[in-house]
Design an enzyme around this catalytic site. Structure first.
Site, PDB file in Angstrom:
ATOM      1  N   GLY A 146     -12.910  -5.893  -7.580  1.00 28.13           N
ATOM      2  CA  GLY A 146     -11.823  -6.955  -6.560  1.00 28.13           C
ATOM      3  C   GLY A 146     -13.431  -8.321  -5.685  1.00 28.13           C
ATOM      4  O   GLY A 146     -14.299  -8.410  -7.171  1.00 28.13           O
ATOM      5  N   GLY A 147     -12.773  -8.684  -5.490  1.00 31.50           N
ATOM      6  CA  GLY A 147     -13.405 -10.699  -5.429  1.00 31.50           C
ATOM      7  C   GLY A 147     -14.884 -10.312  -4.403  1.00 31.50           C
ATOM      8  O   GLY A 147     -15.689 -10.954  -4.425  1.00 31.50           O
TER       9      GLY A 147
ATOM     10  N   VAL B 205     -14.896  -0.839  -7.174  1.00 37.75           N
ATOM     11  CA  VAL B 205     -14.244   0.676  -6.573  1.00 37.75           C
ATOM     12  C   VAL B 205     -14.199   1.793  -7.114  1.00 37.75           C
ATOM     13  O   VAL B 205     -14.234   1.711  -8.496  1.00 37.75           O
ATOM     14  CB  VAL B 205     -13.052   0.438  -6.148  1.00 37.75           C
ATOM     15  CG1 VAL B 205     -11.995   1.383  -5.772  1.00 37.75           C
ATOM     16  CG2 VAL B 205     -11.952  -0.877  -5.762  1.00 37.75           C
TER      17      VAL B 205
ATOM     18  N   GLY C  25     -12.023  -0.347 -10.979  1.00 32.44           N
ATOM     19  CA  GLY C  25     -11.386  -1.181 -10.697  1.00 32.44           C
ATOM     20  C   GLY C  25     -12.467  -2.133 -10.390  1.00 32.44           C
ATOM     21  O   GLY C  25     -13.471  -1.942  -9.358  1.00 32.44           O
TER      22      GLY C  25
ATOM     23  N   ASP D  24      -3.643 -10.913   3.234  1.00 31.01           N
ATOM     24  CA  ASP D  24      -3.854 -10.757   1.704  1.00 31.01           C
ATOM     25  C   ASP D  24      -3.255 -10.132   1.662  1.00 31.01           C
ATOM     26  O   ASP D  24      -3.137  -8.700   0.711  1.00 31.01           O
ATOM     27  CB  ASP D  24      -5.700 -10.490   1.280  1.00 31.01           C
ATOM     28  CG  ASP D  24      -5.509 -10.561  -0.221  1.00 31.01           C
ATOM     29  OD1 ASP D  24      -4.979 -11.873  -0.351  1.00 31.01           O
ATOM     30  OD2 ASP D  24      -6.604 -10.363  -0.547  1.00 31.01           O
TER      31      ASP D  24
ATOM     32  N   GLY E  43     -16.477  -6.609  -4.562  1.00 32.94           N
ATOM     33  CA  GLY E  43     -17.334  -6.052  -4.983  1.00 32.94           C
ATOM     34  C   GLY E  43     -16.301  -4.878  -5.785  1.00 32.94           C
ATOM     35  O   GLY E  43     -15.216  -4.939  -6.104  1.00 32.94           O
TER      36      GLY E  43
END
Length: 991
Positions: A677-678, A682, A675, A809, A680
């Site tokens: 994210g904004g 995963v 995955g 969030d 970094g």
């Protein structure tokens, strides 16, 4: 041909006129047909049979929903509640020159309305309420003949053309509420509408004072101005409205006292000024003998409740909670009518509880908590089978709870805590099949718990602390499969802890401390997957501590002051539990210095294990250094990430771990990516022992080469933000312990990047499951458990930690799902721990589009209610299967606007549900949708706390008996239903 012959063949003048009239009529009918066929064509997507008669060969006057005058011209279009979908062709509709009535409410119409309305000059009745339009309401000045205008909950936004109302002097009904208009003062143009009898402007962003002059509209019977920002005092000229039957001003900012002369409103049936800042006494109310509904909750009223109110023959709903009333309640209260509910909680009332409020068997709520009532619960209520909630906590009540109350069939909450009740729990409690919450704490109850208590299958929370119960805990308690919280502490229970307690698969919180329990701790308690808190202190328990309790899911463990023996399990020998075993002289530990060391054999084994671990770590460090160059070269050419600088790793564990840095850093490679994210990527990491972990890799700055390099100041800003984000996540998660919050095992930092090592959750995120191809895998019951688990996680953040943690969030992609579908709140990169008196540490608008609460989009000052709003959006996703932003919602509209636009009937709510939800569970799904609507209230103060959200979700458990009030709401007409929901909402949030 002669002139005479010509005259004989020419038709007479009368015949010519008749033929011309026939031609005109034929032409006019044809002219009426075309606009209606265009209307039908524009709404061809509608799921309705209403257009089956709308055919070219049929007369327009024979179309379903169409009424014509004697000349065959269309005067009315009546198609309310017909499942119409599409954009209205007003340019065609307004060519019907004789059209007087256009009624299209409670459909699914959308799109904008332009100035095409200016041609509908004959309109007298316009009803577009309960639809999904967008954009602004067009100018209405040309509709001078209009006498009925309903745009309630129609979806319009922006500035309303208030000035155009000045031309609509024939209006008798004006209903514009429940739309997101731009804030504006109360429209003075309304004061010109002298024929007005119905005024509904609730929840349409009005602010400032209610102007004097409203009292000149002497025809008014209904005024509803609730859910606005109106301030100042209630204008005295309203008292001139002798015909007024309903005055609703609740949820505003009104101040001052009830106006002297309120007694003049002798026709008043419904009076609601709840949730304002009003003060003084309510003596004027005693003259309003026709009242059926009296709501004065959440103000600063003082003095006594007038005795005359007890004589009101029609009063069925009374809500006075959160004021400063004193004295006793009128004892005749509710004796004359089908009394429905009373809520006088959080006042300073005394004396006995009125005995006859359920005389006709219709009462559903008795809410008098936090006062100084004396005496007992009147015997009459033992026969009141309609009761859903009895909450009399925190008073000075005494005596025995009437036996029949324990077994009331519809009772959901029985809360008598913090009184001086005595006697046993009656065996008839097995008849309370709907009982979910049983609160008896801090009384003088005694005797043994009846075995029949295990048959209250709906029971979720049992709080019996600080009483004088004795005997054994019923061995059949394992039958309570829904039990979430069990508090029996501070009693005289004896015998052993039942092994069957390990079968209460939903338990998260057990407190049996301060009793005389003996025997071993059941090993089955360790198999409870949800268990988060276990307190067995101050008993006579013996034997060894079961190793099954070693799971790191426990956030609280207290086994102190017992007679336990043996070694404290290694996994429990951590700092957070350092005081959990005190007062057990038979325990030993190689890790806790305040305990005696264990046997030499144990010490030798432990020493060897530590030696092996040290050698393993040393070897791993050597291996890590030797692989540094190889890792650097390999990752430098990886298009996915730039290389990790691994020469200065710093590893900080937050839980007991069994791995070292290189097992993690070696796995940060493209093939393990799961995955992005904004901040970094995963990665999934599989350790040598098969354990699976998830690693979040956060770069402290972006890759920068000669061709593409940010300015140094921009890089520093971004690095500073990411550093703050990383520190927030670590600071928050490292100290959190909850089964519904993702576990952070450790952090591994270097010069330019950080690794956060989490538990791996194989079912991905809730977003993946709802909005990807595997959506059908989760039925409603699983969705409900996900909703409840996520709510409990947020409740822990807001209320269960030493300081509130605001996530900022909350969204479906940040709710991760384990192999058992248990949800975990994740991604705390924007989280904020609320420090007393502290301000925000960042001026970055936090959150994700579609989930951000309205106030958080423009104000940096945030609180827990921002998370509540976002969670409401997640609930809407769960119920509808829709994304927060979909094209079908319309321009600049999200799922919240879409859901709100459909809240006109039960049928329209059913339309919102995901089609994969089975028919027999749709009622349960609607309950959760209603909770989502509470959570997404426009004003933060109107949203419930997460603690209340959890309680509401527990009440909405699938397959439980449908709440009586909800049933009634579904049967009400749309206008009455809206009013009931608003009041029910206020009651539920606070009671």
């Amino acid at each position: 041909m002669s002139a005479n012959q010509c005259s004989q063949q020419r038709p007479p003048p009368v015949v010519l006129v008749f033929l011309m009239l026939l031609s005109l009529i034929s032409f006019s009918k044809s002219d009426e047909l075309q606009p209606l066929l265009e209307f039908k064509s524009a709404l061809q997507k509608s799921n309705t049979n209403v257009f089956s008669s709308w055919t070219q060969g049929n007369s327009a006057c024979n179309f379903t929903g169409i009424i014509c005058n004697s000349d065959g011209l269309v005067t009315e279009i009546n198609l309310s509640q017909q499942n119409l979908r599409g954009i209205l062709p007003f340019d065609s509709i307004c060519t019907l020159q004789s059209l007087e009535k256009l009624s299209l409410s409670s459909n699914f119409l959308y799109g904008t309305i332009t100035q095409d309305l200016k041609n509908c000059t004959s309109l007298q009745h316009l009803d577009l309420g309960y639809n999904s339009f967008s954009g602004e309401v067009p100018d209405l000045s040309s509709l001078g003949q209009l006498n009925f205008l309903n745009l309630t909950k129609s979806g319009f936004s922006g500035p309303f053309p208030w000035k155009s109302l000045g031309n609509l002097t024939s209006l008798t009904l004006l209903s514009l509420g429940d739309n997101v208009f731009e804030p504006s003062p109360f429209p003075v143009e309304v004061l010109k509408l002298e024929k007005l009898y119905w005024l509904y402007l609730s929840n349409c962003s009005l602010e400032g004072l209610i102007p004097e002059g409203l009292g000149n509209l002497t025809q008014l019977t209904n005024i509803e101005l609730s859910w606005n920002q109106l301030s100042g005092e209630i204008p005295t000229d309203i008292l001139k409205l002798k015909n007024l039957s309903q005055l609703d001003l609740y949820y505003n900012l009104l101040t001052g006292k009830l106006p002297v002369g309120l007694r003049n409103l002798t026709s008043l049936v419904n009076f609601d000024v709840g949730h304002n800042n009003l003060h003084g006494n309510i003596s004027e109310v005693r003259f309003l003998t026709g009242l059926a509904v009296l709501h004065l909750f959440e103000n600063q009223f003082t003095g006594e409740v007038p005795e005359e109110i007890g004589e009101f023959k029609n009063l069925v709903k009374l809500s006075l909670y959160r004021n400063k009333f004193t004295g006793s309640l009128p004892q005749n209260l509710g004796s004359w009518s089908d009394f429905y509910y009373i809520d006088v909680s959080e006042n300073f009332l005394s004396g006995p509880i009125p005995p006859n409020m359920c005389q006709n068997g219709k009462m559903v709520k008795l809410l008098v908590l936090q006062n100084s009532f004396t005496g007992g619960i009147p015997e009459n209520y033992a026969n009141c089978s309609s009761l859903i909630r009895i909450r009399v906590a925190n008073n000075s009540l005494t005596g025995v709870v009437p036996a029949g109350i324990w077994g009331l069939p519809n009772l959901s909450i029985l809360d008598v805590s913090m009184n001086s009740f005595e006697g046993p729990v009656a065996s008839s409690i097995d008849k309370a099949k709907s009982l979910a919450q049983l609160f008896l704490s801090n009384n003088r109850f005694s005797g043994e718990l009846p075995l029949t208590i295990s048959e209250t299958s709906a029971l979720v929370s049992m709080q019996l602390s600080s009483n004088q119960f004795s005997g054994q805990i019923p061995a059949t308690i394992g039958g309570l499969k829904n039990l979430n919280s069990l508090h029996l502490d501070g009693n005289k229970f004896s015998g052993s802890i039942p092994d069957s307690l390990g079968s209460c698969v939903s338990l998260t919180d057990i407190n049996l401390s301060g009793n005389s329990l003996s025997g071993n701790i059941p090993a089955g308690l360790g198999s409870l997957l949800t268990l988060n808190s276990l307190n067995l202190s101050n008993n006579n328990l013996s034997g060894e501590i079961p190793t099954s309790l070693s799971s790191p899911k426990l956030s609280l463990l207290d086994l102190s002051n017992n007679q336990l023996i043996g070694q404290i399990p290694e996994a429990l020998s951590i700092e957070v539990f350092s005081d959990s075993f005190d007062g057990n002289p038979g325990l030993c530990s190689p890790n806790f210095k305040h305990f005696r060391p264990c046997s030499s054999g144990s010490r030798t084994t432990s020493h060897h294990l530590r030696t092996l671990m040290s050698c393993f770590i040393a070897g791993a460090l050597i291996l890590l250094v030797s692989l540094t160059c190889f890792l650097y070269v390999k990752l430098r050419h990886n298009n996915l990430d730039r290389p990790l600088k691994s020469n200065s790793w710093d590893m900080k564990p937050y839980r007991v771990i069994g791995f070292v840095e290189n097992e993690i850093t070696d796995a940060i490679k493209k093939e393990n990516l799961i995955g992005k994210g904004g901040s970094g990527n995963v990665y999934k990491v599989v350790l040598s022992d098969g354990k699976e972990l998830a690693v979040k890799h956060i770069w402290m700055s972006d890759p920068c080469d000669q061709k593409n390099c940010q300015s140094s100041s921009a890089m520093l800003r971004k690095r500073s933000f990411r550093s703050a984000e990383y520190e927030a996540e670590v600071a928050t998660l490292s100290s959190l312990r909850h089964v519904n919050v993702v576990k952070l095992y450790c952090s591994i930092t270097s010069e330019d990047s950080n690794l956060l090592v989490y538990e791996y959750l194989p079912n991905g995120s809730l977003w993946d499951q709802l909005h990807a191809c595997r959506k059908i895998e989760i039925g409603w019951k699983v969705r409900y458990e996900i909703a409840l688990g996520a709510a409990r996680g947020l409740e822990y953040l807001h209320h269960g930690y030493d300081r509130p943690v605001i996530h900022r969030d909350v969204k479906s992609s940040n709710i991760l799902l384990g192999g058992d579908w248990r949800p975990r709140i994740a991604d705390f990169g924007l989280a904020k721990i609320v420090h007393p008196g502290g301000g925000d540490w960042t001026h970055v608008v936090a959150g994700t589009l579609g989930y951000i609460a309205p106030e958080c989009a423009y104000a940096y000052k945030i609180n827990e209610k921002c998370d509540v709003y976002s969670f409401g959006v997640v609930l809407m996703e769960l119920v509808t299967g829709k994304r927060p932003i979909e094209q079908e919602f319309g321009e600049s509209r999200d799922i919240v606007c879409w859901v709100y636009s459909q809240m006109n009937s039960k049928e329209s709510l059913l339309y919102l549900l995901d089609t994969t939800i089975s028919e027999d569970l749709k009622e349960d799904a609607i309950k959760v949708l209603r909770i989502a609507i509470h959570c997404t209230a426009r004003l933060p103060s109107l949203r419930p706390s997460m603690r209340m959200v959890v309680q509401m979700l527990e009440d909405a458990e699938p397959c439980k008996l449908t709440n009586f009030i909800v049933k009634k709401e579904c049967q009400d007409s749309s206008d009455e239903r809206r009013k009931n929901i608003s009041r029910f909402r206020a009651l539920e949030l606070e009671s």
